[in-house]
Design a protein around this motif. Structure first.
Motif, PDB file in Angstrom:
ATOM      1  N   GLY A   1     117.806 -36.464  71.906  1.00 22.02           N
ATOM      2  CA  GLY A   1     117.257 -36.826  73.206  1.00 22.02           C
ATOM      3  C   GLY A   1     116.031 -35.983  73.473  1.00 22.02           C
ATOM      4  N   TYR A   2     115.511 -36.057  74.686  1.00 19.85           N
ATOM      5  CA  TYR A   2     114.288 -35.325  74.992  1.00 19.85           C
ATOM      6  C   TYR A   2     114.461 -33.807  74.911  1.00 19.85           C
ATOM      7  CZ  TYR A   2     110.006 -33.905  77.330  1.00 19.85           C
ATOM      8  OH  TYR A   2     108.810 -33.313  77.631  1.00 19.85           O
ATOM      9  N   PRO A   3     115.554 -33.226  75.439  1.00 21.36           N
ATOM     10  CA  PRO A   3     115.713 -31.765  75.315  1.00 21.36           C
ATOM     11  C   PRO A   3     115.730 -31.305  73.854  1.00 21.36           C
ATOM     12  CG  PRO A   3     117.204 -32.622  76.974  1.00 21.36           C
ATOM     13  CD  PRO A   3     116.625 -33.811  76.272  1.00 21.36           C
ATOM     14  N   ASP A   4     116.440 -32.049  73.013  1.00 26.49           N
ATOM     15  CA  ASP A   4     116.495 -31.696  71.595  1.00 26.49           C
ATOM     16  C   ASP A   4     115.120 -31.841  70.956  1.00 26.49           C
ATOM     17  OD1 ASP A   4     117.813 -30.998  69.143  1.00 26.49           O
ATOM     18  OD2 ASP A   4     117.773 -33.119  68.573  1.00 26.49           O
ATOM     19  N   PHE A   5     114.375 -32.868  71.370  1.00 28.11           N
ATOM     20  CA  PHE A   5     113.023 -33.070  70.837  1.00 28.11           C
ATOM     21  C   PHE A   5     112.123 -31.885  71.193  1.00 28.11           C
ATOM     22  CE2 PHE A   5     108.645 -34.498  71.298  1.00 28.11           C
ATOM     23  CZ  PHE A   5     108.419 -35.139  70.088  1.00 28.11           C
ATOM     24  N   LYS A   6     112.223 -31.395  72.422  1.00 26.42           N
ATOM     25  CA  LYS A   6     111.385 -30.258  72.829  1.00 26.42           C
ATOM     26  C   LYS A   6     111.714 -29.010  72.013  1.00 26.42           C
ATOM     27  CE  LYS A   6     111.769 -29.963  77.345  1.00 26.42           C
ATOM     28  NZ  LYS A   6     111.385 -29.467  78.694  1.00 26.42           N
ATOM     29  N   ILE A   7     112.987 -28.833  71.687  1.00 31.51           N
ATOM     30  CA  ILE A   7     113.371 -27.691  70.850  1.00 31.51           C
ATOM     31  C   ILE A   7     112.739 -27.816  69.469  1.00 31.51           C
ATOM     32  CG2 ILE A   7     115.305 -26.571  69.671  1.00 31.51           C
ATOM     33  CD1 ILE A   7     117.031 -27.276  72.115  1.00 31.51           C
TER      34      ILE A   7
ATOM     35  N   ASN B   1     112.455 -41.353  75.655  1.00 27.71           N
ATOM     36  CA  ASN B   1     113.716 -41.096  74.950  1.00 27.71           C
ATOM     37  C   ASN B   1     113.771 -41.845  73.622  1.00 27.71           C
ATOM     38  OD1 ASN B   1     115.573 -39.231  76.073  1.00 27.71           O
ATOM     39  ND2 ASN B   1     115.851 -40.573  77.846  1.00 27.71           N
ATOM     40  N   ARG B   2     113.315 -43.086  73.632  1.00 25.52           N
ATOM     41  CA  ARG B   2     113.307 -43.882  72.400  1.00 25.52           C
ATOM     42  C   ARG B   2     112.374 -43.254  71.364  1.00 25.52           C
ATOM     43  NH1 ARG B   2     112.606 -48.243  74.747  1.00 25.52           N
ATOM     44  NH2 ARG B   2     110.332 -48.462  74.550  1.00 25.52           N
ATOM     45  N   PHE B   3     111.242 -42.764  71.826  1.00 28.79           N
ATOM     46  CA  PHE B   3     110.299 -42.082  70.945  1.00 28.79           C
ATOM     47  C   PHE B   3     110.952 -40.846  70.318  1.00 28.79           C
ATOM     48  CE2 PHE B   3     107.302 -38.584  70.427  1.00 28.79           C
ATOM     49  CZ  PHE B   3     106.338 -39.137  69.598  1.00 28.79           C
ATOM     50  N   CYS B   4     111.641 -40.070  71.126  1.00 28.06           N
ATOM     51  CA  CYS B   4     112.283 -38.843  70.632  1.00 28.06           C
ATOM     52  C   CYS B   4     113.346 -39.156  69.587  1.00 28.06           C
ATOM     53  CB  CYS B   4     112.909 -38.075  71.793  1.00 28.06           C
ATOM     54  SG  CYS B   4     111.716 -37.459  73.005  1.00 28.06           S
ATOM     55  N   ARG B   5     114.147 -40.173  69.839  1.00 28.63           N
ATOM     56  CA  ARG B   5     115.219 -40.517  68.895  1.00 28.63           C
ATOM     57  C   ARG B   5     114.660 -41.047  67.579  1.00 28.63           C
ATOM     58  NH1 ARG B   5     117.769 -42.551  73.792  1.00 28.63           N
ATOM     59  NH2 ARG B   5     119.447 -41.129  74.397  1.00 28.63           N
ATOM     60  N   SER B   6     113.469 -41.641  67.628  1.00 30.57           N
ATOM     61  CA  SER B   6     112.872 -42.144  66.389  1.00 30.57           C
ATOM     62  C   SER B   6     112.458 -41.004  65.465  1.00 30.57           C
ATOM     63  CB  SER B   6     111.656 -43.026  66.703  1.00 30.57           C
ATOM     64  OG  SER B   6     110.570 -42.254  67.181  1.00 30.57           O
ATOM     65  N   PHE B   7     112.421 -39.775  66.009  1.00 31.61           N
ATOM     66  CA  PHE B   7     112.111 -38.602  65.195  1.00 31.61           C
ATOM     67  C   PHE B   7     113.345 -37.716  65.019  1.00 31.61           C
ATOM     68  CE2 PHE B   7     107.945 -39.995  66.533  1.00 31.61           C
ATOM     69  CZ  PHE B   7     107.195 -39.829  65.377  1.00 31.61           C
ATOM     70  N   ASP B   8     114.502 -38.369  64.989  1.00 34.96           N
ATOM     71  CA  ASP B   8     115.779 -37.712  64.671  1.00 34.96           C
ATOM     72  C   ASP B   8     116.212 -36.684  65.705  1.00 34.96           C
ATOM     73  OD1 ASP B   8     115.872 -39.182  62.263  1.00 34.96           O
ATOM     74  OD2 ASP B   8     114.616 -37.684  61.274  1.00 34.96           O
ATOM     75  N   ALA B   9     115.753 -36.837  66.938  1.00 34.19           N
ATOM     76  CA  ALA B   9     116.218 -35.964  68.017  1.00 34.19           C
ATOM     77  C   ALA B   9     117.322 -36.677  68.791  1.00 34.19           C
ATOM     78  CB  ALA B   9     115.068 -35.607  68.951  1.00 34.19           C
TER      79      ALA B   9
ATOM     80  N   SER C   1     108.681 -31.825  81.749  1.00 38.77           N
ATOM     81  CA  SER C   1     109.920 -32.572  81.941  1.00 38.77           C
ATOM     82  C   SER C   1     109.707 -33.971  81.384  1.00 38.77           C
ATOM     83  CB  SER C   1     110.268 -32.655  83.425  1.00 38.77           C
ATOM     84  OG  SER C   1     109.300 -33.433  84.113  1.00 38.77           O
ATOM     85  N   ILE C   2     110.788 -34.701  81.207  1.00 39.31           N
ATOM     86  CA  ILE C   2     110.647 -36.053  80.677  1.00 39.31           C
ATOM     87  C   ILE C   2     109.861 -36.934  81.645  1.00 39.31           C
ATOM     88  CG2 ILE C   2     112.860 -36.839  81.630  1.00 39.31           C
ATOM     89  CD1 ILE C   2     113.154 -38.584  79.110  1.00 39.31           C
ATOM     90  N   ALA C   3     110.031 -36.677  82.945  1.00 41.99           N
ATOM     91  CA  ALA C   3     109.288 -37.451  83.943  1.00 41.99           C
ATOM     92  C   ALA C   3     107.793 -37.146  83.860  1.00 41.99           C
ATOM     93  CB  ALA C   3     109.814 -37.143  85.341  1.00 41.99           C
ATOM     94  N   SER C   4     107.457 -35.865  83.651  1.00 41.12           N
ATOM     95  CA  SER C   4     106.051 -35.475  83.559  1.00 41.12           C
ATOM     96  C   SER C   4     105.388 -36.077  82.328  1.00 41.12           C
ATOM     97  CB  SER C   4     105.932 -33.949  83.517  1.00 41.12           C
ATOM     98  OG  SER C   4     106.442 -33.369  84.691  1.00 41.12           O
ATOM     99  N   LEU C   5     106.096 -36.056  81.207  1.00 40.64           N
ATOM    100  CA  LEU C   5     105.536 -36.624  79.983  1.00 40.64           C
ATOM    101  C   LEU C   5     105.370 -38.136  80.113  1.00 40.64           C
ATOM    102  CD1 LEU C   5     104.566 -36.330  77.098  1.00 40.64           C
ATOM    103  CD2 LEU C   5     106.944 -36.400  76.325  1.00 40.64           C
ATOM    104  N   ALA C   6     106.362 -38.789  80.704  1.00 40.88           N
ATOM    105  CA  ALA C   6     106.275 -40.234  80.899  1.00 40.88           C
ATOM    106  C   ALA C   6     105.091 -40.580  81.800  1.00 40.88           C
ATOM    107  CB  ALA C   6     107.575 -40.763  81.500  1.00 40.88           C
ATOM    108  N   HIS C   7     104.889 -39.787  82.854  1.00 40.77           N
ATOM    109  CA  HIS C   7     103.766 -40.030  83.765  1.00 40.77           C
ATOM    110  C   HIS C   7     102.433 -39.806  83.053  1.00 40.77           C
ATOM    111  CE1 HIS C   7     101.486 -40.169  87.500  1.00 40.77           C
ATOM    112  NE2 HIS C   7     100.902 -39.021  87.151  1.00 40.77           N
TER     113      HIS C   7
END
Length: 245
Positions: free
Chosen positions: A71-77, A61-69, A45-51
């Motif tokens: 948000g986090y769910p889209d990044f995981k896909i 979330n900012r990291f994910c968007r920097s790779f054209d996602a 989960s985003i909380a687990s990754l942040a921890h």
């Protein structure tokens, strides 16, 4: 006449590895956690990754968007798709506590991954054009600084076998003088892994305006400094002639 050979990967894991030096400290922590175990990251989960990365959720979330996602769910896909795409080796940093077996495996894995990436990202049409330039050259010059200087010197040794006058320059002042003296039919190969060599940022080597020599610039990404000649920073819009003369 010039051409540019970028190596830009569309694979998410490759993109993360290649941009590590560009990330800020917090984003780098997120990247390190993901690269350490990409498979596990897809189920976090985003909380687990942040921890795990000791950062905040907005940073993830900012990291994910920097790779054209989106948000986090889209990044995981996208991450899962990258793993499913068959990236056989994941480059991992050698740690101080690694055993000989561990760091040997990492080094070989990183090398194999780099070769596989180069194979998948090679533009055959551009390679063919560059080969045409090199085989028709009246004279070859290889420019490189730092680690790329060793590559330039190695290229000089290898191209001697083709009976073409060839030289390598690893000093920026000599590069500028040689560039200014280039003539029609000369080919200059400018080598830089990052395209952000500091010594070329303020005053890069430039060809003489009236000498239509051929310049080839292999680099990993489009990061040539803004002061570099336009042809170093972007691929030509029109396909150039296959001759340098």
């Amino acid at each position: 006449m010039e051409t540019f050979l970028p190596m830009v990967s569309h694979d998410l894991l490759d993109r993360i590895r290649h941009r590590l030096d560009e990330l800020n400290r917090s984003e780098r922590k997120v990247a390190d956690v993901i690269l350490a175990d990409p498979g596990a990251a897809t189920s976090m989960s985003i909380a687990s990754l942040a921890h795990a990365a000791s950062v905040s959720e907005p940073t993830v979330n900012r990291f994910c968007r920097s790779f054209d996602a989106k948000g986090y769910p889209d990044f995981k896909i996208k991450l899962a798709q990258s793993l499913a795409g068959g990236t056989p080796y994941v480059s991992q940093a050698v740690e101080p506590g690694d055993s000989a077996e561990g760091y040997t495996s990492k080094i070989f894995g990183a090398t194999i991954a780099a070769l596989d990436l180069a194979r998948r990202e090679t533009d055959s049409a551009r390679v063919e054009r560059v080969v045409d330039y090199l085989t028709q050259a009246k004279q070859l010059h290889f420019f490189g600084l730092g680690a790329s200087g060793a590559v330039a010197q190695d290229a000089q040794h290898k191209f001697f076998r083709f009976n073409i006058p060839v030289s390598a320059y690893i000093d920026v002042l000599m590069q500028r003088m040689v560039a200014a003296a280039c003539h029609t039919g000369d080919v200059v190969v400018v080598l830089s892994y990052t395209g952000r060599t500091a010594s070329w940022s303020t005053s890069p080597p430039r060809p003489a305006p009236m000498a239509p020599s051929c310049w080839v610039s292999p680099t990993r990404t489009r990061h040539w400094p803004t002061s570099a000649p336009r042809s170093w920073r972007s691929a030509p819009r029109k396909t150039p002639s296959t001759t340098c003369r």
